[in-house]
Enzyme design. Structure first.
Site, PDB file in Angstrom:
ATOM      1  N   MET A  32       0.849  -1.194   0.000  1.00 36.93           N
ATOM      2  CA  MET A  32       0.000   0.000   0.000  1.00 36.93           C
ATOM      3  C   MET A  32       0.882   1.240   0.000  1.00 36.93           C
ATOM      4  O   MET A  32       1.623   1.482   0.967  1.00 36.93           O
ATOM      5  CB  MET A  32      -0.927   0.001   1.224  1.00 36.93           C
ATOM      6  CG  MET A  32      -2.087  -0.969   1.105  1.00 36.93           C
ATOM      7  SD  MET A  32      -3.190  -0.890   2.527  1.00 36.93           S
ATOM      8  CE  MET A  32      -2.243  -1.762   3.770  1.00 36.93           C
ATOM      9  N   GLN A  84       7.683  -4.271  -4.366  1.00 40.49           N
ATOM     10  CA  GLN A  84       6.789  -4.190  -5.520  1.00 40.49           C
ATOM     11  C   GLN A  84       7.260  -3.104  -6.483  1.00 40.49           C
ATOM     12  O   GLN A  84       7.601  -2.001  -6.059  1.00 40.49           O
ATOM     13  CB  GLN A  84       5.357  -3.879  -5.102  1.00 40.49           C
ATOM     14  CG  GLN A  84       4.422  -4.046  -6.296  1.00 40.49           C
ATOM     15  CD  GLN A  84       3.015  -3.596  -6.044  1.00 40.49           C
ATOM     16  OE1 GLN A  84       2.775  -2.442  -5.717  1.00 40.49           O
ATOM     17  NE2 GLN A  84       2.080  -4.504  -6.184  1.00 40.49           N
ATOM     18  N   CYS A 114      -3.083  -1.706  -9.744  1.00 40.73           N
ATOM     19  CA  CYS A 114      -3.392  -0.362  -9.246  1.00 40.73           C
ATOM     20  C   CYS A 114      -4.287   0.381 -10.232  1.00 40.73           C
ATOM     21  O   CYS A 114      -3.945   0.528 -11.406  1.00 40.73           O
ATOM     22  CB  CYS A 114      -2.120   0.426  -9.007  1.00 40.73           C
ATOM     23  SG  CYS A 114      -2.471   2.062  -8.358  1.00 40.73           S
ATOM     24  N   GLY A 215      -8.847  -8.558  -1.125  1.00 43.42           N
ATOM     25  CA  GLY A 215      -9.979  -7.652  -1.225  1.00 43.42           C
ATOM     26  C   GLY A 215     -10.976  -7.830  -0.100  1.00 43.42           C
ATOM     27  O   GLY A 215     -11.615  -8.875   0.011  1.00 43.42           O
ATOM     28  N   ASP A 216     -11.057  -6.827   0.782  1.00 45.62           N
ATOM     29  CA  ASP A 216     -12.087  -6.759   1.827  1.00 45.62           C
ATOM     30  C   ASP A 216     -11.954  -7.831   2.918  1.00 45.62           C
ATOM     31  O   ASP A 216     -12.956  -8.162   3.560  1.00 45.62           O
ATOM     32  CB  ASP A 216     -13.503  -6.869   1.226  1.00 45.62           C
ATOM     33  CG  ASP A 216     -13.817  -5.747   0.255  1.00 45.62           C
ATOM     34  OD1 ASP A 216     -13.059  -4.764   0.233  1.00 45.62           O
ATOM     35  OD2 ASP A 216     -14.810  -5.866  -0.486  1.00 45.62           O
ATOM     36  N   GLY A 238      -5.074  -5.711   3.221  1.00 45.59           N
ATOM     37  CA  GLY A 238      -4.581  -4.352   3.046  1.00 45.59           C
ATOM     38  C   GLY A 238      -5.140  -3.413   4.083  1.00 45.59           C
ATOM     39  O   GLY A 238      -4.661  -3.342   5.224  1.00 45.59           O
TER      40      GLY A 238
END
Ligand SMILES: Cc1cc2nc3c(=O)[nH]c(=O)nc-3n(C[C@H](O)[C@H](O)[C@H](O)COP(=O)(O)O)c2cc1C
Length: 343
Positions: A32, A84, A114, A215-216, A238
């Site tokens: 992130m 990354q 992204c 994700g989530d 994340g």
């Protein structure tokens, strides 16, 4: 006494392998930008994250010598060191991979997920999901540039008419990538709606290399459901880890069938303080203070969610303060007392 000594990953038996790396536990910290600084990665790893990815490092020349770009490249003892990179030119990606290897990287992840226009405008990030030939060329150049393993992070596709993550993952595997991560949204969804964990399964079924679902994921129940629906090898977390770098390790322990006790208040305080002091050290006082604000706000808000008393006035001051002593005093009091319930 080393407060962190109790946080070992020894309960996370059954390592799995990515390239030559043996990873402990099935939960990873997501890359992130602006968040997964060195301090955050170190804490997440120490608390049991299998892997903690650096913030994205742009492969083009502009970012090369900037101090922050260098900081993102550094692992400084955080191992395995996973960096990354992002870009849209094969030669630049190869060069960025070599720089990362020289800086001690043990794994290179390529950002193909992204959605930011700043990144996709340059045909990098998730824009690459619209040009799989270029995406493949970037992966090939990165894999050939170094001896270290390469992974790829992507979305389900550009939009729902083009769910091509399985095809991109197949091409990545063909070029020698050792792992892919799929965020269960399309590029056009940005962060809207909910991540579709079941849709990740098509990618799991398309390749033999490990697939990580993203994700989530907010807690162990989410992680279990995510793994069941997607068939993925591991989960990547994340946003939910902001203000609680121990969360990824908590989830890894739960998934391993070895749930651990809630992280003690003094350990939370030590982690938040270490995070803050490391940012001051790495960025200097003024920039470090500014950079730390989103973390400090997140530690305070997460503490409140976890039932600790958080003084709203101090919380407001925290994100404006120009004085490290004021922040230290706030952190000293954070996690000190449970919230008093209204009578
Ligand atoms: C502030 C922020 C910065 C991000 N930066 C990156 C990045 O540099 N590279 C990347 O691949 N993904 C980046 N992401 C996406 C996350 O890695 C992750 O895929 C996404 O947040 C979904 O996971 P989550 O729901 O667990 O947060 C970023 C997300 C956020 C919120």
């Amino acid at each position: 006494m080393n407060l962190f000594a109790q946080q070992t990953c020894s309960d996370l038996a059954d390592p799995w392998h990515v390239g030559g790396l043996a990873l402990q536990g099935r939960a990873l910290l997501a890359p992130m930008a602006g968040i997964t600084d060195l301090a955050m990665r170190r804490l997440a790893r120490r608390f049991g994250a299998a892997l903690a990815f650096s913030e994205m490092v742009a492969s083009d020349e502009r970012g090369r010598d900037r101090r922050e770009s260098l900081l993102r490249l550094q692992g400084d003892g955080v191992t395995p060191h996973a960096v990354q990179i992002a870009g849209c030119d094969p030669a630049q990606m190869a060069e960025a991979a070599r720089r990362a290897e020289q800086a001690g990287a043990e794994l290179i992840d390529i950002n193909m997920g992204c959605p930011a226009r700043r990144v996709t405008g340059g045909a990098a990030g998730s824009a690459l999901m619209r040009d799989l030939d270029l995406a493949q060329a970037l992966i090939a150049a990165t894999v050939r540039a170094t001896k270290i393993p390469v992974s790829v992070k992507m979305r389900l596709g550009w939009d729902h008419d083009a769910l091509n993550a399985p095809e991109l993952a197949r091409r990545a595997e063909g070029e020698g990538a050792v792992m892919v991560t799929v965020h269960g949204r399309t590029r056009n969804q940005f962060y809207k709606g909910e991540a579709d964990w079941a849709a990740i399964r098509a990618t799991v079924e398309a390749v033999k290399i490990p697939v990580v679902a993203n994700g989530d994921c907010r807690n162990a129940a989410d992680a279990r459901k995510m793994l069941a629906l997607s068939g993925a090898k591991a989960v990547m977390i994340g946003r939910a880890a902001l203000g609680q770098p121990w969360l990824v390790g908590d989830i890894a322990h739960e998934l391993a069938g070895a749930p651990r006790a809630k992280i003690a208040a003094e350990l939370r305080r030590a982690a938040a303080s270490e995070h803050f002091e490391t940012l001051l050290q790495n960025f200097g006082e003024s920039h470090g203070l500014r950079h730390s604000r989103k973390h400090l706000a997140a530690y305070a808000d997460q503490a409140a969610r976890d039932g600790f008393a958080v003084d709203p006035h101090a919380r407001r001051r925290l994100v404006e303060s120009e004085d490290p002593r004021e922040v230290r005093s706030f952190l000293h009091n954070l996690y000190a007392a449970p919230r008093k319930e209204a009578a």
